[in-house]
Design a protein around this motif. Structure first.
Motif, PDB file in Angstrom:
ATOM      1  N   ARG A  64      -5.733 -30.940  21.061  1.00 52.69           N
ATOM      2  CA  ARG A  64      -6.545 -32.148  21.181  1.00 52.69           C
ATOM      3  C   ARG A  64      -8.026 -31.795  21.259  1.00 52.69           C
ATOM      4  NH1 ARG A  64      -4.655 -33.479  25.513  1.00 52.69           N
ATOM      5  NH2 ARG A  64      -3.006 -34.955  24.895  1.00 52.69           N
ATOM      6  N   GLU A  65      -8.328 -30.721  21.972  1.00 48.57           N
ATOM      7  CA  GLU A  65      -9.718 -30.285  22.144  1.00 48.57           C
ATOM      8  C   GLU A  65     -10.269 -29.710  20.844  1.00 48.57           C
ATOM      9  OE1 GLU A  65     -12.326 -27.177  24.922  1.00 48.57           O
ATOM     10  OE2 GLU A  65     -10.145 -27.410  25.235  1.00 48.57           O
ATOM     11  N   MET A  66      -9.417 -29.072  20.070  1.00 46.98           N
ATOM     12  CA  MET A  66      -9.872 -28.444  18.841  1.00 46.98           C
ATOM     13  C   MET A  66     -10.169 -29.458  17.736  1.00 46.98           C
ATOM     14  SD  MET A  66     -10.177 -25.191  19.194  1.00 46.98           S
ATOM     15  CE  MET A  66     -10.319 -24.808  17.463  1.00 46.98           C
ATOM     16  N   ILE A  67      -9.327 -30.462  17.603  1.00 46.64           N
ATOM     17  CA  ILE A  67      -9.492 -31.368  16.449  1.00 46.64           C
ATOM     18  C   ILE A  67      -9.944 -32.764  16.838  1.00 46.64           C
ATOM     19  CG2 ILE A  67      -7.761 -30.102  15.137  1.00 46.64           C
ATOM     20  CD1 ILE A  67      -5.761 -32.330  15.696  1.00 46.64           C
ATOM     21  N   GLY A  68      -9.997 -33.069  18.132  1.00 42.68           N
ATOM     22  CA  GLY A  68     -10.441 -34.386  18.554  1.00 42.68           C
ATOM     23  C   GLY A  68      -9.273 -35.313  18.827  1.00 42.68           C
ATOM     24  N   ASP A  91      -1.909 -32.897   3.675  1.00 45.49           N
ATOM     25  CA  ASP A  91      -3.297 -32.671   3.277  1.00 45.49           C
ATOM     26  C   ASP A  91      -4.203 -33.524   4.146  1.00 45.49           C
ATOM     27  OD1 ASP A  91      -2.563 -30.962   1.179  1.00 45.49           O
ATOM     28  OD2 ASP A  91      -2.283 -32.635  -0.209  1.00 45.49           O
ATOM     29  N   THR A  92      -5.340 -32.974   4.507  1.00 45.59           N
ATOM     30  CA  THR A  92      -6.293 -33.715   5.327  1.00 45.59           C
ATOM     31  C   THR A  92      -7.672 -33.084   5.163  1.00 45.59           C
ATOM     32  OG1 THR A  92      -6.718 -34.575   7.555  1.00 45.59           O
ATOM     33  CG2 THR A  92      -5.915 -32.305   7.384  1.00 45.59           C
ATOM     34  N   GLU A  93      -8.591 -33.472   6.014  1.00 42.93           N
ATOM     35  CA  GLU A  93      -9.922 -32.862   6.039  1.00 42.93           C
ATOM     36  C   GLU A  93     -10.140 -32.224   7.402  1.00 42.93           C
ATOM     37  OE1 GLU A  93     -12.625 -36.023   4.994  1.00 42.93           O
ATOM     38  OE2 GLU A  93     -12.680 -35.371   2.894  1.00 42.93           O
ATOM     39  N   VAL A  94     -10.756 -31.029   7.401  1.00 41.52           N
ATOM     40  CA  VAL A  94     -11.031 -30.307   8.637  1.00 41.52           C
ATOM     41  C   VAL A  94     -12.522 -30.030   8.721  1.00 41.52           C
ATOM     42  CG1 VAL A  94     -10.566 -28.186   9.926  1.00 41.52           C
ATOM     43  CG2 VAL A  94      -8.725 -29.244   8.590  1.00 41.52           C
ATOM     44  N   ARG A 102     -14.203 -30.553   5.156  1.00 38.24           N
ATOM     45  CA  ARG A 102     -13.676 -29.896   3.954  1.00 38.24           C
ATOM     46  C   ARG A 102     -12.201 -30.237   3.765  1.00 38.24           C
ATOM     47  NH1 ARG A 102     -15.927 -23.703   3.240  1.00 38.24           N
ATOM     48  NH2 ARG A 102     -18.159 -24.206   3.217  1.00 38.24           N
ATOM     49  N   PRO A 103     -11.778 -30.428   2.503  1.00 42.47           N
ATOM     50  CA  PRO A 103     -10.356 -30.689   2.247  1.00 42.47           C
ATOM     51  C   PRO A 103      -9.526 -29.457   2.566  1.00 42.47           C
ATOM     52  CG  PRO A 103     -11.525 -30.347   0.181  1.00 42.47           C
ATOM     53  CD  PRO A 103     -12.574 -30.413   1.250  1.00 42.47           C
ATOM     54  N   ALA A 104      -8.358 -29.689   3.126  1.00 38.31           N
ATOM     55  CA  ALA A 104      -7.489 -28.572   3.511  1.00 38.31           C
ATOM     56  C   ALA A 104      -6.030 -28.985   3.409  1.00 38.31           C
ATOM     57  CB  ALA A 104      -7.807 -28.119   4.926  1.00 38.31           C
ATOM     58  N   ALA A 105      -5.189 -27.983   3.116  1.00 37.63           N
ATOM     59  CA  ALA A 105      -3.741 -28.170   3.141  1.00 37.63           C
ATOM     60  C   ALA A 105      -3.219 -27.488   4.398  1.00 37.63           C
ATOM     61  CB  ALA A 105      -3.099 -27.567   1.892  1.00 37.63           C
ATOM     62  N   ILE A 106      -2.476 -28.219   5.229  1.00 38.15           N
ATOM     63  CA  ILE A 106      -2.029 -27.698   6.523  1.00 38.15           C
ATOM     64  C   ILE A 106      -0.507 -27.631   6.554  1.00 38.15           C
ATOM     65  CG2 ILE A 106      -1.969 -28.131   9.011  1.00 38.15           C
ATOM     66  CD1 ILE A 106      -4.697 -29.366   8.792  1.00 38.15           C
ATOM     67  N   ARG A 107      -0.009 -26.558   7.164  1.00 39.05           N
ATOM     68  CA  ARG A 107       1.437 -26.398   7.317  1.00 39.05           C
ATOM     69  C   ARG A 107       1.748 -25.993   8.752  1.00 39.05           C
ATOM     70  NH1 ARG A 107       5.164 -23.322   3.030  1.00 39.05           N
ATOM     71  NH2 ARG A 107       4.569 -25.251   1.966  1.00 39.05           N
ATOM     72  N   TYR A 108       2.703 -26.696   9.376  1.00 39.65           N
ATOM     73  CA  TYR A 108       3.214 -26.342  10.691  1.00 39.65           C
ATOM     74  C   TYR A 108       4.594 -25.693  10.490  1.00 39.65           C
ATOM     75  CZ  TYR A 108      -0.273 -29.546  12.745  1.00 39.65           C
ATOM     76  OH  TYR A 108      -1.440 -30.170  13.125  1.00 39.65           O
ATOM     77  N   ASP A 126      -7.975 -23.585   2.848  1.00 37.54           N
ATOM     78  CA  ASP A 126      -9.173 -24.246   2.333  1.00 37.54           C
ATOM     79  C   ASP A 126      -8.936 -24.620   0.864  1.00 37.54           C
ATOM     80  OD1 ASP A 126     -11.650 -25.150   1.626  1.00 37.54           O
ATOM     81  OD2 ASP A 126     -12.715 -23.270   2.020  1.00 37.54           O
ATOM     82  N   THR A 127      -8.925 -25.922   0.562  1.00 34.77           N
ATOM     83  CA  THR A 127      -8.680 -26.371  -0.820  1.00 34.77           C
ATOM     84  C   THR A 127      -9.944 -26.925  -1.461  1.00 34.77           C
ATOM     85  OG1 THR A 127      -7.975 -28.557  -0.022  1.00 34.77           O
ATOM     86  CG2 THR A 127      -6.247 -26.891  -0.346  1.00 34.77           C
ATOM     87  N   SER A 128     -11.092 -26.644  -0.869  1.00 32.04           N
ATOM     88  CA  SER A 128     -12.341 -27.212  -1.403  1.00 32.04           C
ATOM     89  C   SER A 128     -12.625 -26.725  -2.825  1.00 32.04           C
ATOM     90  CB  SER A 128     -13.513 -26.864  -0.476  1.00 32.04           C
ATOM     91  OG  SER A 128     -13.622 -25.468  -0.301  1.00 32.04           O
TER      92      SER A 128
END
Length: 529
Positions: A64-68, A91-94, A102-108, A126-128
């Motif tokens: 929560r602290e890292m991403i808001g 996919d989201t923005e980080v 910046r656009p990014a692809a995230i995987r958990y 980083d998919t920018s």
């Protein structure tokens, strides 16, 4: 002393972070590990390049602290998925260290132990660069692209489903304002440069907001078609021609195509991509072509009237000529010193018969030229042939032409119009006689025969004339084509139309030892006919 949880084997130790760090630092990707409480326990060195934070400043922090708070709330669905032991991708923005998103692809990726879920690895790509490449193509294409957020419509559909509607499509059709509300719930997220140009906007931001202003009322059914296609779940795309509105309200013809997300792909449903192509020029060309075709059709109808008139004159000429011939014969029998009333009566009867035949010919041609129906019934092929031969036998005999018949025994019935089929036979016999008019070196003979051919009856009209030149054979059945100086070129064309109208076909071939054979077939009658 109590055993620790680790000693009891309930918690398996994590891999040596030193080894993990050496591996992950070699990859230009954000890699971290969060425990089951979403607290970071490991972060590779790439965090410093991205966030400007050293790994030691990241470890111990809650996600929560890292991403808001807001973004953390949006990721609850993925966090629940990974806690259940399944990989989650999206996919989201980080936010980058300079504040840029910046656009990014995230995987958990979950880590499961003996006691169950222990935590998860986070990989951020980083998919920018790929986005920049995509954008260069996206903006350079000649097709207008929209990226739409369809989630508002999805919410409307979910509400309908939760309210107990089993037939959502029927319910939507019963609500005239549903499509307009659906348009207002559909937001434009992004457009390419071509879309800005096509819709007359000054920039991308001018086209953001809901899409309702771009859809005239008359085009709502097309938008509805896209919604129904999405509801069905069987189509991956929907395409239709419609009318769309520019920013200034002016309308243009467009080809509208939208692509739906693949339901097999995990994670959140991606936004819907819409392609719009301006087809105004094509529609205008089609309208112009339709106008020309209408004018051409009118010209064809006028020409057809002339052809019909010529056809009537051609077909009626034979019975009229027979009427005149029989009339002359009747007068000669009456003017004899001792009038032969029997022959006179027979000639007059033939005149009456020819008059009736002329009337029937006109009626049949008129039926073919209008929506009238022909008199189709079960017929005996031999009787049809004998009737046609009886009409022309006397006239052909006067021309020195011998007429013979070879009829098959007990042929099965056919279905057709007696007058039209006799019209074909008479035309072929008269043509054969005319072809032999100048022939003096061998007998002039016409043979008419019937025979069984597969599931049809075959009619042959053969002569002993000069035959058909090979260069003329392919054109004989074309309208207005004739090998005779005074011919109109309609007889064989009409014969072909009649035969094909009966489901048969007509051909011509060389006869032995000389002459030509015209052959046509008529299908056998079925049991129901």
């Amino acid at each position: 002393m109590d055993e620790s949880d680790e000693e009891r084997g309930l918690i398996r130790p994590l891999p040596a972070f030193d080894d993990l760090r050496a591996i992950t630092n070699a990859v230009p990707t954000l890699i971290s590990f969060y425990d089951s409480q979403h607290v970071c326990r490991f972060a590779n060195d790439f965090h410093e390049e991205w966030y400007g934070l050293k790994p030691t400043e990241v470890v111990g922090r809650h996600m929560r602290e890292m991403i808001g708070e807001e973004r953390y709330a949006l990721r609850q669905a993925y966090l629940a998925r990974v806690a259940a032991g399944r990989t989650a991708s999206f996919d989201t923005e980080v936010r980058y260290r300079d504040g840029e998103m910046r656009p990014a692809a995230i995987r958990y990726v979950p880590k499961m132990g003996v006691a169950g879920f222990e935590g998860f690895y986070v990989l951020v790509f980083d998919t920018s660069r790929q986005q920049r490449r995509f954008r260069s193509v996206y903006d350079a294409t000649a097709v207008a692209f929209w990226e739409l957020d369809f989630s508002g419509v999805a919410d409307m559909l979910r509400v309908l489903k939760e309210s107990g509607n089993t037939d959502i499509a029927s319910h939507i059709r019963s609500q005239p304002d549903f499509m307009r509300r659906a348009m207002e719930a559909t937001r434009v997220i992004d457009v390419n440069a071509k879309a800005v140009e096509l819709f007359g906007a000054s920039n991308r931001s001018e086209m953001t907001g809901n899409v309702s202003r771009f859809w005239p009322r008359s085009s709502e059914p097309v938008f509805g078609g896209a919604v129904f296609a999405a509801i069905g779940g069987k189509q991956r795309h929907y395409e239709a021609e419609t009318v769309l509105a520019r920013v200034d309200g002016s309308e243009f013809d467009a080809l509208f195509t939208c692509t739906f997300p693949d339901p097999k792909v995990g994670g959140p449903a991606p936004n819907i991509v819409v392609a719009v192509v301006d087809i105004s020029a094509r529609v205008k060309a089609q309208d112009a072509l339709a106008k020309v075709q209408a004018e051409l059709a009118h010209a064809v109808r006028v020409a057809t009237l002339g052809e019909l008139t010529a056809s009537i004159a051609h077909e009626v000429n034979q019975p009229l000529a027979a009427i005149v011939t029989n009339g002359d014969a009747a007068l000669r029998w009456l003017r004899r010193p001792s009038p032969d009333l029997a022959e006179t009566g027979a000639a007059i009867e033939r005149m009456i018969a020819e008059g009736k035949r002329a009337s029937e010919v006109i009626a049949r041609i008129r039926a073919m030229a209008t929506k009238g129906t022909t008199d189709f019934r079960r017929l005996c092929p031999n009787l049809v042939t004998e009737g046609a031969v009886a009409v022309v036998r006397r006239d052909l005999s006067a021309q020195g032409v011998a007429l013979a018949m070879r009829l098959t025994a007990a042929p099965p019935a056919i279905v057709g119009d007696r007058v039209q089929l006799q019209q074909v036979l008479i035309n072929l016999m008269v043509n054969a006689a005319q072809a032999m008019t100048q022939q003096r070196d061998r007998p002039r003979t016409i043979t008419v025969s019937t025979s069984r051919a597969a599931e049809a009856i075959q009619f042959d009209v053969s002569d002993t004339g000069p035959g058909i030149a090979p260069e003329n054979a392919g054109q004989l059945f074309s309208a207005f084509y004739s090998t005779k100086p005074a011919g109109m070129g309609l007889g064989l064309s009409i014969a072909k139309s009649i035969v094909e109208g009966h489901g048969g076909n007509i051909t011509v071939m060389a006869a032995e030892p000389s002459g030509a054979t015209f052959r046509f077939t008529i299908p056998l009658a079925t049991a129901e006919a």
